[in-house]
Structures are given as structure tokens and as C-alpha cells.
Design an enzyme around this catalytic site. Structure first.
Site, PDB file in Angstrom:
ATOM      1  N   ASN A   1       0.871  -1.174   0.000  1.00 50.35           N
ATOM      2  CA  ASN A   1       0.000   0.000   0.000  1.00 50.35           C
ATOM      3  C   ASN A   1       0.908   1.225   0.000  1.00 50.35           C
ATOM      4  O   ASN A   1       1.506   1.544   1.025  1.00 50.35           O
ATOM      5  CB  ASN A   1      -0.903  -0.028   1.254  1.00 50.35           C
ATOM      6  CG  ASN A   1      -1.712   1.248   1.409  1.00 50.35           C
ATOM      7  OD1 ASN A   1      -1.747   2.084   0.497  1.00 50.35           O
ATOM      8  ND2 ASN A   1      -2.362   1.412   2.559  1.00 50.35           N
TER       9      ASN A   1
ATOM     10  N   LYS B   1       0.132   4.199  -0.100  1.00 52.36           N
ATOM     11  CA  LYS B   1      -0.502   5.371   0.529  1.00 52.36           C
ATOM     12  C   LYS B   1      -0.273   6.595  -0.375  1.00 52.36           C
ATOM     13  O   LYS B   1      -0.221   6.447  -1.592  1.00 52.36           O
ATOM     14  CB  LYS B   1       0.027   5.559   1.950  1.00 52.36           C
ATOM     15  CG  LYS B   1      -0.145   4.267   2.774  1.00 52.36           C
ATOM     16  CD  LYS B   1      -0.014   4.455   4.249  1.00 52.36           C
ATOM     17  CE  LYS B   1      -0.217   3.110   4.938  1.00 52.36           C
ATOM     18  NZ  LYS B   1      -0.218   3.213   6.385  1.00 52.36           N
TER      19      LYS B   1
ATOM     20  N   HIS C   1      -9.642   1.111   4.840  1.00 59.52           N
ATOM     21  CA  HIS C   1      -8.361   1.278   5.536  1.00 59.52           C
ATOM     22  C   HIS C   1      -8.584   2.198   6.740  1.00 59.52           C
ATOM     23  O   HIS C   1      -9.373   3.139   6.672  1.00 59.52           O
ATOM     24  CB  HIS C   1      -7.316   1.873   4.585  1.00 59.52           C
ATOM     25  CG  HIS C   1      -5.940   1.835   5.162  1.00 59.52           C
ATOM     26  ND1 HIS C   1      -5.507   2.753   6.089  1.00 59.52           N
ATOM     27  CD2 HIS C   1      -4.920   0.951   5.005  1.00 59.52           C
ATOM     28  CE1 HIS C   1      -4.264   2.445   6.445  1.00 59.52           C
ATOM     29  NE2 HIS C   1      -3.888   1.353   5.807  1.00 59.52           N
TER      30      HIS C   1
ATOM     31  N   GLU D   1      -7.011   4.568   7.882  1.00 57.71           N
ATOM     32  CA  GLU D   1      -6.808   6.004   7.636  1.00 57.71           C
ATOM     33  C   GLU D   1      -8.050   6.621   6.999  1.00 57.71           C
ATOM     34  O   GLU D   1      -8.345   7.794   7.214  1.00 57.71           O
ATOM     35  CB  GLU D   1      -5.545   6.199   6.773  1.00 57.71           C
ATOM     36  CG  GLU D   1      -4.290   5.954   7.609  1.00 57.71           C
ATOM     37  CD  GLU D   1      -3.104   5.358   6.859  1.00 57.71           C
ATOM     38  OE1 GLU D   1      -3.057   5.447   5.627  1.00 57.71           O
ATOM     39  OE2 GLU D   1      -2.222   4.796   7.542  1.00 57.71           O
TER      40      GLU D   1
ATOM     41  N   GLU E   1      -5.454  -5.007  10.385  1.00 57.79           N
ATOM     42  CA  GLU E   1      -4.409  -4.020  10.645  1.00 57.79           C
ATOM     43  C   GLU E   1      -4.711  -3.305  11.959  1.00 57.79           C
ATOM     44  O   GLU E   1      -5.517  -2.359  11.984  1.00 57.79           O
ATOM     45  CB  GLU E   1      -4.362  -2.982   9.519  1.00 57.79           C
ATOM     46  CG  GLU E   1      -4.070  -3.553   8.157  1.00 57.79           C
ATOM     47  CD  GLU E   1      -3.514  -2.488   7.216  1.00 57.79           C
ATOM     48  OE1 GLU E   1      -2.413  -2.692   6.724  1.00 57.79           O
ATOM     49  OE2 GLU E   1      -4.169  -1.464   7.009  1.00 57.79           O
TER      50      GLU E   1
ATOM     51  N   GLY F   1       2.444   2.161  10.889  1.00 60.76           N
ATOM     52  CA  GLY F   1       3.403   3.259  10.758  1.00 60.76           C
ATOM     53  C   GLY F   1       4.081   3.640  12.061  1.00 60.76           C
ATOM     54  O   GLY F   1       4.731   4.682  12.149  1.00 60.76           O
TER      55      GLY F   1
ATOM     56  N   SER G   1       3.405  -2.280  10.252  1.00 62.51           N
ATOM     57  CA  SER G   1       4.856  -2.344  10.448  1.00 62.51           C
ATOM     58  C   SER G   1       5.454  -3.699  10.060  1.00 62.51           C
ATOM     59  O   SER G   1       6.361  -4.193  10.725  1.00 62.51           O
ATOM     60  CB  SER G   1       5.222  -1.979  11.892  1.00 62.51           C
ATOM     61  OG  SER G   1       4.781  -0.665  12.199  1.00 62.51           O
TER      62      SER G   1
END
Ligand code: 13P
Length: 249
Positions: free
Chosen positions: A14, A16, A100, A102, A171, A177, A213
């Protein structure tokens, strides 16, 4: 049937909101040159919309597939700024991330909307990668399973025929991250919980990816877990060598 035997490993990068045409070209050239080290694993990248043309041209015939990071629930119309699933098909997308964390956190996407997006992707023949995961506060409150169950409910309600064509990605938000990874045992526990729900629906063969991660140094121990079928990789997918080493793990 041992479903672990029929579930092929899947590793998706991904990107991003990263990249330029120049940096993408270097990354894609490196992936094409190095993909031969990857065996028995589907490898893919999910990239920003403007780069789908570049990525499809570069990866065509390479054995690496591609997709997008979001999709509209609408088929077409006056939805300024939205991108439809048929547009993704037009660019040869095989995958699209939906839900996702985010997007859930920063764009207010609800569990219901995520399921609607997954359905829109399926209608266009694209595999939705449905992302779920709990926040640190939820994890610390012992609410992980409850949150995952709530997030998955409208997706599972689409029925076995639909869910059979999806991929689920677990996730944990606290591992994205941050450099913090769930231990393989922690991740396996949640994956087994998800697998139980898929089994109940009659689709135990659906692949469940872990994300948060993931690096070359921890991929092997994560992939050793019986219900972890691959990875959704953020930061490390922008580094050719690292991404290939994860897929080769
Ligand atoms: P990182 O691998 O950078 O933690 O990102 C994970 C992720 O969000 C993939 O979708």
C-alpha cells in the site's frame, strides 16, 4: 479439507500517498527485475489513482498485479472527486483496499459504507481487500474482538458468495506506521477469530492478511502462523529490496 493448503500467500504493498512518476519508475523497474525471487505468492501494489496508468504500463505481463486504495460506492454520476470501480477495471486493477483505518479515521468512513464499497468493487470484478482493526484504546480495553466483529458485520451480511471473493486485512491501528508490530501470537489470535466467522459463513478459504509495520525482519515469523495468509505492507513497500524480501519470506 485443510484450507491452509489452498490459501496462496498474498503480499500487497500500500503506497498510501507517496510517490512521483520518477520515484515510481525506479521502484517498478526494481520490482519487475527482482520478482523472480518470489515463489508461491501473489504480489500486488495498491497505488494512488493518478499513477494507475503508469503502474499498469510498467507491471503488465510482470506477474505483479495492481490496484487502488479506495473506490466509490456509486457506479457513475455527479460525484465530484470520486473514482468508480469500472474506472479501476479500465486500468486493469485487480484489487482495491476498502475501509483502511486512515479512511475510517480521517474521512469518517462507516462500517456500512465500507461494505457498500466492497460490493461496488465485486460488481466490477475487482477483489476488495477489506481492512479492519482496533485502536490502541480499544485494544487496551480488551475490546479487539468486539470491534472487529462490528466492522465485519455489514461485510459478512453481503453473503457467502460475495465474501468468498474478498480478502480481509487485519491491521491493528496501533501498529500502523508506528514500528510497533503485533506479535505473531497476538496477530494469530485475531486472525483465528476472523477465520471462525468466515468458517461460520461457509467461506474458511478467504485469505486474511496482516498489516502494521511488516518488514523483512518480521515477515517470516508472522507468515509462520496458521491463519496469517500474507501481508498488507505500507512503508516497507516503498523500498524495492525490502518489499521483495517480505514476499520471498
Ligand atoms: P505500515 O506498514 O507502514 O505500518 O502501514 C501498514 C498499512 O497501513 C498498510 O495498509
Amino acid at each position: 479439507m485443510n484450507t491452509a493448503l489452498v490459501r496462496k500467500r498474498l503480499v500487497i504493498g500500500n503506497w498510501k500517498m507517496h510517490g512521483t512518476q520518477a520515484s515510481n519508475a525506479m521502484l517498478l523497474t526494481g520490482l519487475c527485475a527482482g520478482v523472480a525471487v518470489v515463489h508461491d505468492c501473489d504480489l500486488a501494489v495498491c497505488v494512488p489513482f493518478p499513477y494507475l496508468g503508469q503502474v499498469s504500463a510498467s507491471l503488465h505481463g510482470s506477474g505483479i498485479s495492481w490496484g487502488a486504495q479506495d473506490v466509490s460506492k456509486h457506479e457513475q454520476g455527479a460525484f465530484t472527486g470520486e473514482v468508480s470501480s469500472s474506472m479501476l477495471t479500465d486500468f486493469g486493477c485487480r484489487w482495491v483496499l476498502v475501509g483502511h483505518s486512515e479512511r475510517r479515521t480521517l474521512h469518517g468512513e462507516t462500517d456500512t459504507l465500507v461494505a457498500e464499497k466492497a460490493l461496488a468493487a465485486l460488481k466490477a470484478g475487482i477483489t476488495p481487500v477489506v481492512c479492519v482493526g482496533e485502536t490502541l484504546a480499544e485494544q487496551e480495553a480488551g475490546r479487539t474482538n468486539e470491534v472487529i466483529q462490528r466492522q465485519l458485520a455489514p461485510v459478512l451480511a453481503l453473503g457467502a458468495d460475495s465474501v468468498a471473493k474478498m480478502v480481509i486485512a487485519y491491521e491493528p491501528v496501533w501498529a500502523i506506521g508506528t514500528g510497533l508490530t503485533a506479535t505473531p501470537e497476538q496477530a494469530q489470535e485475531v486472525h483465528a477469530f476472523i477465520r471462525a466467522q468466515l468458517s461460520e459463513l461457509g467461506v474458511p478459504q478467504v485469505r486474511i492478511l496482516y498489516g502494521g509495520s511488516v518488514k523483512a525482519s518480521n515477515a517470516l515469523s508472522l507468515f509462520a502462523m496458521s491463519d496469517i495468509d500474507g501481508a498488507l505492507v505500507g512503508g516497507a513497500s516503498l523500498v524495492t529490496e525490502e518489499f521483495l524480501r517480505i514476499a520471498a519470506a
